[in-house]
Design an enzyme around this catalytic site. Structure first.
Site, short mmCIF file in Angstrom:
data_model
loop_
_atom_site.label_atom_id
_atom_site.label_comp_id
_atom_site.label_asym_id
_atom_site.label_seq_id
_atom_site.Cartn_x
_atom_site.Cartn_y
_atom_site.Cartn_z
N SER A 1 0.81 -1.20 0.00
CA SER A 1 0.00 0.00 0.00
C SER A 1 0.86 1.27 0.00
CB SER A 1 -0.96 -0.05 1.18
OG SER A 1 -2.06 0.75 0.90
N LYS B 1 4.09 2.30 -2.51
CA LYS B 1 4.43 3.54 -3.21
C LYS B 1 5.90 3.88 -2.95
CE LYS B 1 -0.13 5.32 -1.62
NZ LYS B 1 -1.19 4.79 -2.39
N TRP C 1 -10.13 0.42 -4.73
CA TRP C 1 -9.52 1.70 -4.34
C TRP C 1 -8.09 1.80 -4.87
CZ3 TRP C 1 -11.54 6.02 -2.99
CH2 TRP C 1 -10.87 6.97 -2.20
N HIS D 1 -7.89 -5.48 0.52
CA HIS D 1 -6.66 -4.72 0.70
C HIS D 1 -5.88 -5.22 1.92
CE1 HIS D 1 -4.16 -1.25 -0.05
NE2 HIS D 1 -4.20 -0.93 1.22
C1 GTR Z 1 -5.46 4.27 2.06
C2 GTR Z 1 -4.96 5.17 0.99
C3 GTR Z 1 -4.25 4.37 -0.03
C4 GTR Z 1 -3.29 3.38 0.58
C5 GTR Z 1 -3.77 2.81 1.89
C6 GTR Z 1 -2.70 2.14 2.75
O1 GTR Z 1 -6.29 4.86 2.97
O2 GTR Z 1 -6.07 5.84 0.44
O3 GTR Z 1 -3.61 5.22 -0.95
O4 GTR Z 1 -2.05 3.95 0.72
O5 GTR Z 1 -4.34 3.75 2.70
O6 GTR Z 1 -1.55 2.52 2.77
O7 GTR Z 1 -3.09 1.20 3.44
#
Ligand code: GTR
Length: 404
Positions: free
Chosen positions: A216, A220, A319, A369
């Site tokens: 996540s 990045k 997402w 996620h």
């Molecule tokens: C979310 C965010 C994502 C992602 C995620 C994470 O809320 O919108 O871009 O980075 O967090 O890191 O778990």
């Protein structure tokens, strides 16, 4: 408006050779990402000292050596600990996964020698409790990584810069380069590089075969780190989404480049509203006119060439934009073909339960996620194919057989 063409120079000329890519186009793209998205690659703080805080000890019934080192920097609050586990009984130096974690090294592995560190993740954070030891061990799956013959190292992102807009802004001041501020993703990416410096000194690890991993927001950071630091041998940004391997030009753009589906993906406006500290203000500044960005995230993938890149996705994690991420690989593929002789092995987006493990790789699993142990099975397969066997040449994409 189409995606920016990674193989067209800022002056409009076509980039036709690997040399032109390297000498001309790569620096332009690095500059764009620094100016518009992440901020400059930090040249500070300086590393003052690397010392072992947990002496090598034998764990996993003799299968591995555990140690922890502390990387002390000129900004004391950005000093962080790197947990390192190496397999025993292998005569050759081994490739290693280098992963950032969210909540502390002590949660990755249950071992009393790993210090319980207070992680600054917000004002109300309770002190770490011994019961947290190994709380995430199942998902990290380290024992199977070790028995497959890899090393494993991890650091906690919040030791470097807290993941909180209020706490991170003062912390990030110390990461400024020539007075230019940077974002938290750049600071976490910097920690990948400083960790790799340290791994270069660890016996038994082949620092030329280190795979950066992050989930996540840390995906990045792993991707930006790999784009900038060419010592990193491969990258696996898991479900990295917007500001990672998903496009800034979201669904509207996908239609242009032919990917299917219209996921409800995170936009630049959303991410910069909720997490302003991850980026520099310029990124928020173009949130309502992303077509004005001179770059998009396929060019971040392209900056990793010739290194293997695997984008793990989950079908319910809309997402993070699974379709958009595959579109980014397609758009980076011409660069991989030019510079590395091949990238994607299929232009058809894998279906749920499928993966394509080419030099530009992609996987789509069921679920949402998160990082789970099954992810690591695929990640080890990818690493094995591209990095594990030093003696064997890496398999090349034959180039011809890419079906649409
Ligand atoms: C979310 C965010 C994502 C992602 C995620 C994470 O809320 O919108 O871009 O980075 O967090 O890191 O778990």
């Amino acid at each position: 408006m189409a995606l920016p063409d990674p193989l067209r120079s800022s002056d409009g000329s076509v980039i036709a050779t690997a040399d032109q890519w390297r000498a001309e186009r790569r620096p332009q793209l690095v500059h764009h990402f620094e100016e518009w998205v992440y901020g400059p690659r930090p040249s500070a703080p300086r590393v003052l000292e690397t010392r072992t805080v947990l002496q090598p000890s034998v764990i996993m019934d003799g299968a591995a050596t555990l140690r922890e080192i502390e990387i002390t920097t000129s900004r004391p609050d950005a000093s962080f600990r790197l947990l390192i586990i190496t397999p025993r009984g292998i005569s050759e130096p081994v490739p290693a996964f280098l992963a950032a974690n969210f909540f502390g090294n002590h949660r990755v592995l249950d071992n009393p020698g790993i210090a319980l560190r207070q992680i600054p993740v917000g004002a109300d954070q309770a002190p770490p409790h011994p019961a947290e030891r190994g709380a995430e061990a199942a998902a990290w799956d380290v024992a199977r990584t070790i028995s497959a013959g890899y090393g494993f190292a991890t650091f906690c992102m919040s030791e470097v810069v807290p993941d909180d807009p209020d706490l991170s802004v003062p912390a990030l001041a110390d990461f400024a380069t020539d007075g230019q501020p940077t974002g938290a993703i750049s600071a976490w990416a910097w920690a990948f590089s400083r960790s790799l410096d340290a791994l270069e000194q660890i016996p038994g690890i082949d620092a030329g075969r280190v795979i950066a991993v992050g989930h996540s927001r840390l995906g990045k950071a792993a991707l930006w780190a790999t784009a900038m630091d060419e010592r990193i041998a491969a990258v696996i940004p898991s479900q990295s989404g917007c500001g990672g391997a998903a496009p800034s030009r979201t669904a509207r753009q996908l239609a242009v480049i032919g990917a299917n589906g219209r996921p409800t993906a995170e936009t630049v406006a959303e991410i910069t509203r909720r997490f302003p500290h991850w980026f520099i203000p310029a990124y928020a500044g173009v949130a309502d006119r992303v077509d004005d960005l001179p770059v998009d995230q396929h060019e971040l993938v392209a900056l990793c060439v010739p290194r293997p890149v695997l984008l793990p996705n989950a079908v319910d994690d809309l997402w993070a934009d699974p379709a958009g991420q595959f579109a980014m690989l397609r758009a980076a593929d011409p660069v991989y073909r030019l510079v590395a002789g091949g990238g994607l092995e299929t232009y058809r987006m894998p279906m749920v339960g499928e993966q394509s493990l080419g030099r530009l790789g992609y996987s789509l699993r069921a679920g949402g996620h998160s990082m789970i142990a099954d992810d690591w099975t695929i990640w080890r397969e990818f690493a094995g194919r591209w990095l594990h066997l030093r003696a064997e040449p890496a398999p090349e994409d034959p180039g011809a057989e890419v079906g649409v």
